[in-house]
Write an enzyme that holds these catalytic residues in place. Structure first.
Site, PDB file in Angstrom:
ATOM      1  N   LEU A 114      17.246  54.267  23.256  1.00 50.47           N
ATOM      2  CA  LEU A 114      16.319  55.404  23.202  1.00 50.47           C
ATOM      3  C   LEU A 114      17.015  56.647  23.774  1.00 50.47           C
ATOM      4  CD1 LEU A 114      13.348  56.447  22.739  1.00 50.47           C
ATOM      5  CD2 LEU A 114      12.886  55.775  25.105  1.00 50.47           C
ATOM      6  N   GLU A 116      19.551  59.534  25.314  1.00 47.24           N
ATOM      7  CA  GLU A 116      20.771  60.213  24.844  1.00 47.24           C
ATOM      8  C   GLU A 116      21.280  61.097  25.982  1.00 47.24           C
ATOM      9  OE1 GLU A 116      19.853  62.274  21.211  1.00 47.24           O
ATOM     10  OE2 GLU A 116      19.290  60.408  20.189  1.00 47.24           O
ATOM     11  N   ALA A 119      18.747  63.717  26.270  1.00 49.59           N
ATOM     12  CA  ALA A 119      17.347  63.288  26.118  1.00 49.59           C
ATOM     13  C   ALA A 119      17.101  62.040  26.966  1.00 49.59           C
ATOM     14  CB  ALA A 119      17.028  63.011  24.643  1.00 49.59           C
ATOM     15  N   THR A 147      22.020  49.382  28.250  1.00 51.53           N
ATOM     16  CA  THR A 147      22.303  48.134  28.962  1.00 51.53           C
ATOM     17  C   THR A 147      22.767  47.073  27.970  1.00 51.53           C
ATOM     18  OG1 THR A 147      20.558  48.691  30.521  1.00 51.53           O
ATOM     19  CG2 THR A 147      21.314  46.414  30.525  1.00 51.53           C
ATOM     20  N   GLN A 268       8.660  41.733  69.039  1.00 56.63           N
ATOM     21  CA  GLN A 268       7.544  42.202  68.218  1.00 56.63           C
ATOM     22  C   GLN A 268       7.972  43.304  67.230  1.00 56.63           C
ATOM     23  OE1 GLN A 268       4.038  44.014  70.142  1.00 56.63           O
ATOM     24  NE2 GLN A 268       2.860  42.313  69.255  1.00 56.63           N
ATOM     25  N   GLN A 326      18.510  47.086  57.910  1.00 58.55           N
ATOM     26  CA  GLN A 326      18.229  47.433  59.303  1.00 58.55           C
ATOM     27  C   GLN A 326      18.101  46.175  60.164  1.00 58.55           C
ATOM     28  OE1 GLN A 326      18.371  50.558  60.073  1.00 58.55           O
ATOM     29  NE2 GLN A 326      17.866  50.400  62.245  1.00 58.55           N
ATOM     30  N   GLY A 329      21.355  44.904  61.054  1.00 59.02           N
ATOM     31  CA  GLY A 329      22.181  45.834  61.837  1.00 59.02           C
ATOM     32  C   GLY A 329      23.510  46.108  61.159  1.00 59.02           C
ATOM     33  N   GLY A 330      24.571  46.190  61.954  1.00 61.46           N
ATOM     34  CA  GLY A 330      25.903  46.501  61.413  1.00 61.46           C
ATOM     35  C   GLY A 330      26.327  45.514  60.326  1.00 61.46           C
ATOM     36  N   GLU A 353      14.035  52.681  32.600  1.00 65.49           N
ATOM     37  CA  GLU A 353      12.766  52.533  31.856  1.00 65.49           C
ATOM     38  C   GLU A 353      11.756  53.607  32.286  1.00 65.49           C
ATOM     39  OE1 GLU A 353      11.288  48.983  30.354  1.00 65.49           O
ATOM     40  OE2 GLU A 353      13.210  47.940  30.414  1.00 65.49           O
TER      41      GLU A 353
END
Ligand code: CAA
Length: 369
Positions: A114, A116, A119, A147, A268, A326, A329-330, A353
């Site tokens: 579809l 371009e 477009a 794809t 927590q 996160q 961590g590292g 899409e």
């Protein structure tokens, strides 16, 4: 049962290669072989064309479970649905027999053309032309962001047949990779889904028999949009799978990682993050499954729900994958762990899409009654 089967296959035969597929930017051949052997490359194709006849929810579950371990591989069944849906919705019986059967058998793949270069969101402004010449149509133009381009044997191509009518002057065609004048650009160098080839498709005076038109002349844009109503649900499925993979990995990690003398899962602050991630994921899943049910039934409000599921699930997948990094961590920021790949892969689900800005346009124009 279906979920357990696909999860088992995905973990045994696709997950072991996911990091290498990403790192090398190579086609996930192992995944294609495994999905082919299990008849899972295009489960949505109806039984009368040799398919499994899986409904929209079952198709979502297959894509979700493959995406949970490798987003690139999940595009094999997802793009087969995208490419074939115009035929399923609007194709003649003869075209369906000819082109759906080999896809159902795993012998061929189907891509959807579809967009371009000029477009993208404004799909109706496409310039690819199809001009009638006796019993043939001659196609000229460039399609972008395709794809599985180069890998697929078949392509649904939207092209302008009457330039004065904008969206009503667009028609859909089946083009074969082997048609003279079809060629492909270099693979795009992408942030994520690196195992899924994305290339331009060049159409240089491609002459195809007139019976390769899908539906009536001038209905191609409506067919393309109706297709996306169904397949945005499968992009939502892909987003859910990526998010589930990241959440599962992070949940396991925080139980094993010890700081301040105990597993960080006991803090927590960590628990609240996991709770939010799981809550958002389940809300996205509920919306996606509702959209899948509407896709299966062909409900009038599918346009809203398809856009909403894709938009919401992809936004949630982005949040969850960022949070998963996160939590690690590292370590999460390195390629030694899979969550940074999942975050890069999640990003595209907010773009393709239809960008999530386009989804909001679609939703606003089709608000539930
Ligand atoms: N179902 C059926 N027909 C539809 C439809 C739908 N959901 N939506 C529109 N149509 C038809 C209608 O007949 C409409 O005409 P009417 O005025 O008679 O109703 C006609 O199409 C034109 O519709 P619009 O006026 O809404 O068209 P527009 O130019 O304003 O565009 C848009 C609307 C929603 C922005 C659309 O252009 C769009 O969806 N853009 C995004 C494109 C997109 O998603 N591209 C992704 C490509 S696939 C991909 O990503 C590749 C990959 O490999 C993964």
């Amino acid at each position: 049962m279906l979920r357990d089967t696909v999860r088992g296959l995905a973990e045994a035969k696709i997950a072991p290669f996911a990091a290498d597929v990403d790192e090398a930017g190579r086609f996930p051949q192992e995944a294609l072989d495994a999905l082919r052997a299990a008849d899972l490359t295009a489960v949505h194709i109806p039984e009368e064309y040799g398919g499994a006849g899986a409904d929209a929810l079952a198709t979502v579950i297959v894509i979700e479970e493959v995406a949970r371990v490798c987003a690139s591989s999940s595009l094999l069944p997802a793009v087969n649905k995208l490419g074939t849906m115009p035929l399923i919705l609007s194709g003649s019986e003869e075209l369906k027999q000819r082109y759906l059967t080999p896809v159902a058998a795993g012998e061929a793949m189907f891509s959807y053309c579809l967009s371009e270069p000029e477009a993208g969101s404004d799909a109706a402004s496409m310039r690819t032309r199809a001009v009638r010449d006796g019993d043939f149509w001659v196609l000229d133009g460039v399609k972008r962001w395709i794809t599985n381009a180069g890998v697929s044997e078949y392509y649904t191509v939207m092209a302008v047949t009457d330039p004065d009518k904008r969206s009503k002057g667009i028609s859909a065609f089946v083009v074969e990779k082997s048609d003279e004048g079809v060629s492909f650009g270099a693979p795009e160098k992408k942030l994520g889904i690196k195992g899924s080839p994305t290339r331009e498709v060049y159409l240089d005076r491609v002459r195809i028999p007139a019976d390769r038109m899908i539906g009536a002349e001038g209905t191609g844009f409506a067919t393309a949009m109706a297709t996306l109503d169904h397949t945005r649900v499968t992009i939502a499925a892909q987003a859910l799978g990526i998010a589930q993979g990241a959440l599962d990995y992070a949940k396991q990690y925080v139980q094993e990682r010890k700081q301040f003398g105990k597993a960080i899962a006991e803090f927590q602050g960590i628990q609240f993050m996991l709770a939010d991630m799981a809550m958002k994921l389940e809300a996205a899943r509920a919306l996606t499954y509702q959209a899948a049910a509407k896709s299966e039934r062909g409900d009038d409000d599918l346009t809203f729900f398809g856009a909403a599921a894709k938009c919401y699930a992809s936004d949630v997948a982005m949040e969850i994958t960022v949070d998963a990094i996160q939590l690690l961590g590292g370590y999460g920021y390195t390629r030694d762990y899979p969550v940074e790949r999942m975050m890069r892969d999640a990003k595209i689900t907010q773009i393709y899409e239809g960008t999530n800005q386009v989804q909001r346009i679609v939703m606003a124009r089709n608000l539930p009654k």
